[in-house]
Scaffold this motif. Structure first.
Motif, PDB file in Angstrom:
ATOM      1  N   LYS A  92       0.829  -1.209   0.000  1.00  0.00           N
ATOM      2  CA  LYS A  92       0.000   0.000   0.000  1.00  0.00           C
ATOM      3  C   LYS A  92       0.867   1.265   0.000  1.00  0.00           C
ATOM      4  O   LYS A  92       0.448   2.307   0.486  1.00  0.00           O
ATOM      5  CB  LYS A  92      -0.909  -0.018   1.233  1.00  0.00           C
ATOM      6  N   HIS A 123       5.470   3.633   9.411  1.00  0.00           N
ATOM      7  CA  HIS A 123       4.020   3.372   9.488  1.00  0.00           C
ATOM      8  C   HIS A 123       3.643   2.973  10.909  1.00  0.00           C
ATOM      9  O   HIS A 123       2.667   3.484  11.469  1.00  0.00           O
ATOM     10  CB  HIS A 123       3.616   2.279   8.497  1.00  0.00           C
ATOM     11  N   LYS A 127       1.242   5.340  12.966  1.00  0.00           N
ATOM     12  CA  LYS A 127      -0.115   4.837  13.236  1.00  0.00           C
ATOM     13  C   LYS A 127      -0.324   4.675  14.745  1.00  0.00           C
ATOM     14  O   LYS A 127      -1.403   4.982  15.253  1.00  0.00           O
ATOM     15  CB  LYS A 127      -0.382   3.518  12.506  1.00  0.00           C
ATOM     16  N   LYS A 427      -3.941  -1.473   7.089  1.00  0.00           N
ATOM     17  CA  LYS A 427      -4.146  -0.108   6.589  1.00  0.00           C
ATOM     18  C   LYS A 427      -5.582   0.335   6.850  1.00  0.00           C
ATOM     19  O   LYS A 427      -6.093   1.240   6.191  1.00  0.00           O
ATOM     20  CB  LYS A 427      -3.854  -0.055   5.077  1.00  0.00           C
ATOM     21  N   CYS A 429      -8.644   2.221   8.469  1.00  0.00           N
ATOM     22  CA  CYS A 429      -8.736   3.609   8.934  1.00  0.00           C
ATOM     23  C   CYS A 429      -8.745   3.683  10.467  1.00  0.00           C
ATOM     24  O   CYS A 429      -9.634   3.120  11.111  1.00  0.00           O
ATOM     25  CB  CYS A 429     -10.031   4.212   8.397  1.00  0.00           C
TER      26      CYS A 429
HETATM   27  C1  HEM Z   1     -15.849   9.569   6.798  1.00  0.00           C
HETATM   28  C2  HEM Z   1     -14.624   9.662   7.211  1.00  0.00           C
HETATM   29  C3  HEM Z   1     -13.509   8.756   6.801  1.00  0.00           C
HETATM   30  C4  HEM Z   1     -13.437   7.843   5.793  1.00  0.00           C
HETATM   31  C5  HEM Z   1     -14.497   7.489   4.788  1.00  0.00           C
HETATM   32  C6  HEM Z   1     -12.128   7.237   5.839  1.00  0.00           C
HETATM   33  C7  HEM Z   1     -11.702   6.224   4.997  1.00  0.00           C
HETATM   34  C8  HEM Z   1     -10.436   5.704   4.978  1.00  0.00           C
HETATM   35  C9  HEM Z   1      -9.950   4.732   4.045  1.00  0.00           C
HETATM   36  C10 HEM Z   1     -10.776   4.097   2.934  1.00  0.00           C
HETATM   37  C11 HEM Z   1      -8.653   4.504   4.312  1.00  0.00           C
HETATM   38  C12 HEM Z   1      -7.705   3.561   3.587  1.00  0.00           C
HETATM   39  C13 HEM Z   1      -7.205   4.150   2.319  1.00  0.00           C
HETATM   40  C14 HEM Z   1      -6.261   3.219   1.619  1.00  0.00           C
HETATM   41  O1  HEM Z   1      -5.150   3.001   2.138  1.00  0.00           O
HETATM   42  O2  HEM Z   1      -6.622   2.691   0.572  1.00  0.00           O
HETATM   43  C15 HEM Z   1      -8.312   5.331   5.429  1.00  0.00           C
HETATM   44  C16 HEM Z   1      -7.075   5.376   5.972  1.00  0.00           C
HETATM   45  C17 HEM Z   1      -6.749   6.247   6.956  1.00  0.00           C
HETATM   46  N1  HEM Z   1      -7.600   7.079   7.655  1.00  0.00           N
HETATM   47 FE1  HEM Z   1      -9.566   7.296   7.385  1.00  0.00          FE
HETATM   48  N2  HEM Z   1     -11.434   7.792   6.868  1.00  0.00           N
HETATM   49  C18 HEM Z   1     -12.239   8.716   7.478  1.00  0.00           C
HETATM   50  C19 HEM Z   1     -11.941   9.480   8.570  1.00  0.00           C
HETATM   51  C20 HEM Z   1     -10.758   9.460   9.205  1.00  0.00           C
HETATM   52  C21 HEM Z   1     -10.456  10.165  10.424  1.00  0.00           C
HETATM   53  C22 HEM Z   1     -11.458  10.981  11.231  1.00  0.00           C
HETATM   54  C23 HEM Z   1      -9.154   9.924  10.688  1.00  0.00           C
HETATM   55  C24 HEM Z   1      -8.335  10.401  11.842  1.00  0.00           C
HETATM   56  C25 HEM Z   1      -8.538  11.514  12.494  1.00  0.00           C
HETATM   57  C26 HEM Z   1      -8.628   9.068   9.653  1.00  0.00           C
HETATM   58  C27 HEM Z   1      -7.326   8.661   9.508  1.00  0.00           C
HETATM   59  C28 HEM Z   1      -6.868   7.773   8.558  1.00  0.00           C
HETATM   60  C29 HEM Z   1      -5.474   7.377   8.436  1.00  0.00           C
HETATM   61  C30 HEM Z   1      -4.313   7.895   9.261  1.00  0.00           C
HETATM   62  C31 HEM Z   1      -5.406   6.404   7.444  1.00  0.00           C
HETATM   63  C32 HEM Z   1      -4.173   5.633   6.997  1.00  0.00           C
HETATM   64  C33 HEM Z   1      -4.096   4.376   7.866  1.00  0.00           C
HETATM   65  C34 HEM Z   1      -2.815   3.605   7.727  1.00  0.00           C
HETATM   66  O3  HEM Z   1      -1.877   4.109   7.119  1.00  0.00           O
HETATM   67  O4  HEM Z   1      -2.722   2.503   8.281  1.00  0.00           O
HETATM   68  N3  HEM Z   1      -9.632   8.790   8.777  1.00  0.00           N
HETATM   69  N4  HEM Z   1      -9.424   6.042   5.832  1.00  0.00           N
END
Ligand code: HEM
Length: 477
Positions: A92, A123, A127, A427, A429
């Motif tokens: 990823k 990461h 994370k 990965k 969220c």
């Molecule tokens: C409706 C709100 C949200 C949606 C739909 C969403 C959706 C997603 C999705 C689909 C991914 C994975 C993307 C990929 O790697 O293909 C992701 C990753 C991530 N999201 Fe969210 N997210 C939302 C809100 C948030 C919030 C509120 C936070 C933190 C304050 C957050 C932090 C992160 C982070 C840091 C990643 C990367 C995770 C990793 O690297 O392991 N997201 N999110």
């Protein structure tokens, strides 16, 4: 070669249908089909029909000259899609936005958490830090969000009184911005020029390759050239970004000090915090909330009556809007999952095959080679007719009861199953629980204040728009 053992293991191995067309021209043709000739849903539907398969080869935008390789293997059903969650099988790295990677100049020179693969040591550090910050802020979530919602409903009612209707997206943007700024900085921005428009501009410059603005047809070629051919330059938003960064640096002291414990510098932590607040958080909520209100609004009065009944009864019995109260609201919970299923806010996921492997759809097995880019268009996976009855219909009660809860493992919005949790190894969220919580609180506040409402729905780049046409104040609470 690795292969998952599952009920699908005995399926016949078939070559992956589809082709990429001529180099360069094939990618341009697919891009024009995707944005202008067909639109995204028809783009995928027509290929599923043509190839008689939910797994096939295609190019994905933006292609030349933004992405070095637009060729992907699309996985569009509930069975094949989860290969993208398995970080032992897919890499990823730099695929958060797809086949292109926006300049690190948008993020202070750092590759922020969303772009890192779990195999990269940073990461784990980032994370863990992110999960720790969210855990520390946990007690603020409900009270802070309710305050932000009170302001939103005052503004919406003013607008309704003045104009007879209220375009909700603008108010949701302001409210989501206020929530994340306050959450991390413990106050409102001192500089009143810092607001959602700065994030919108910054997001637009990074995500333009995935957007169409819905302009008249004769402008399509111009738009395609401007948005999808070369990266838009980061200097256009540099001073705005710096302003937001400085504000976070000045006010989120306690959150930033915590970063040292994870071996992260204050600067890197702050750029990550701005990305969490502005891209992940603000960007996510500005897409989810209009869609949620749209679907609940269009579902009509009967669902509204049931939600009113559940929400007011539980809040009264529990003496307030608490975590335990929210947990008892089975219909409210189901409605939130249903909105996330029918219109997942982040519809695309990508991952590069780490090794040769076999992926299954409902009907066949396909060999994917090391280095192939796998692409999932999530709305097709979460509207898979072989998993969900009436998949195109918004069914508020869908996830209620034992049978309903069994379907939660097919809700994929967080880049993982709804029954799984984010960890440093995956990965998924880290905002998963926060997002679901906020969506529930939004419905609770809405139906504590109002008995019913009507909406008009529309499209904006990367999501839905919604306008309140009427709001009927609560007759009893
Ligand atoms: C409706 C709100 C949200 C949606 C739909 C969403 C959706 C997603 C999705 C689909 C991914 C994975 C993307 C990929 O790697 O293909 C992701 C990753 C991530 N999201 Fe969210 N997210 C939302 C809100 C948030 C919030 C509120 C936070 C933190 C304050 C957050 C932090 C992160 C982070 C840091 C990643 C990367 C995770 C990793 O690297 O392991 N997201 N999110």
């Amino acid at each position: 070669m690795s292969s998952s053992s599952s009920p699908y293991s005995d399926l016949p191995l078939k070559p992956i249908p589809g082709d990429y067309g001529l180099p360069f021209f094939g990618a341009i043709k697919d891009r024009l089909d995707y944005f202008y000739n067909q639109g995204e849903d028809e783009f995928f539907h027509s290929r599923v029909t043509k190839h008689k398969s939910t797994v096939f080869k295609t190019n994905m935008p933006p292609g030349p000259f933004m992405a070095s390789n637009p060729r992907v293997i699309a996985v569009l059903d509930a069975v094949s899609f989860p290969v993208l969650f398995d970080t032992s099988k897919v890499e990823k790295r730099n695929v958060f936005d797809g086949t292109f990677f926006p300049s690190v100049k948008f993020t202070g020179g750092y590759r922020v958490l969303s772009y890192l693969d779990p195999s990269e040591p940073n990461h784990t550090a980032l994370k863990s830090y992110c999960l720790s910050v969210l855990a520390k802020k946990h007690d603020n979530f409900i009270p802070l969000f309710r305050t932000c919602l009170s302001e939103l409903f005052i503004d919406v009612e003013d607008e309704m009184a003045n104009k007879g209707s209220a375009y909700l997206n603008t108010f949701i943007n302001q409210m989501s911005f206020n929530f994340f700024f306050n959450l991390f900085c413990d106050k409102k921005p001192v500089d009143s020029t810092i607001g959602p428009k700065l994030f919108d501009k910054w997001l637009f410059l990074q995500l333009a390759p995935l957007m169409t603005l819905g302009l008249p047809k004769f402008l399509n070629f111009l738009e395609d050239f401007v948005l999808h051919t070369f990266p838009l330059p980061s200097f256009l938003v540099k001073s705005d970004y710096n302003k937001v960064y400085e504000a976070f640096y000045s006010f989120s002291g306690s959150v930033l000090d915590e970063a040292k414990r994870f071996g992260i510098s204050k600067e890197e932590a702050c750029h990550n915090l701005v990305f969490l607040a502005g891209f992940n958080g603000y960007g996510g909520l500005k897409t989810l909330f209009p869609a949620l209100i749209k679907w609940v609004g269009l579902a009509g009065e009967q669902l509204h009556r049931q939600l009113v009944e559940e929400i007011r009864t539980v809040v009264k019995a529990e003496g307030g809007v608490t975590l335990s109260a929210l947990d008892q609201m089975v219909l409210t919970k189901s409605v939130v999952y249903e909105a996330l299923r029918i219109e997942p806010p982040v519809p695309y996921q990508y991952g590069k095959a780490k090794a040769d492997m076999v992926v299954h759809s409902h009907d066949a097995a396909f060999e994917i080679k090391k280095g192939d880019m796998i692409f999932g268009y999530q709305p097709f996976a979460t509207k898979d007719p072989r998993v969900f009855d009436s998949p195109e219909e918004f069914v508020g009660q869908r996830f209620v009861g034992d049978q309903g809860e069994k379907l939660l493992k097919y809700v994929y919005w967080s880049n993982g199953r709804e029954t799984d949790d984010p960890t440093v190894e995956n990965k998924q969220c880290p905002g998963k629980n926060l997002v679901v919580l906020l969506a529930r609180v939004l419905l609770v506040e809405l139906f504590l204040r109002y008995d019913t409402f009507t909406v008009e729905a529309g499209k904006v780049p990367l999501g839905s728009s919604v306008t309140f046409k009427s709001l009927t104040k609560a007759a009893s609470t």
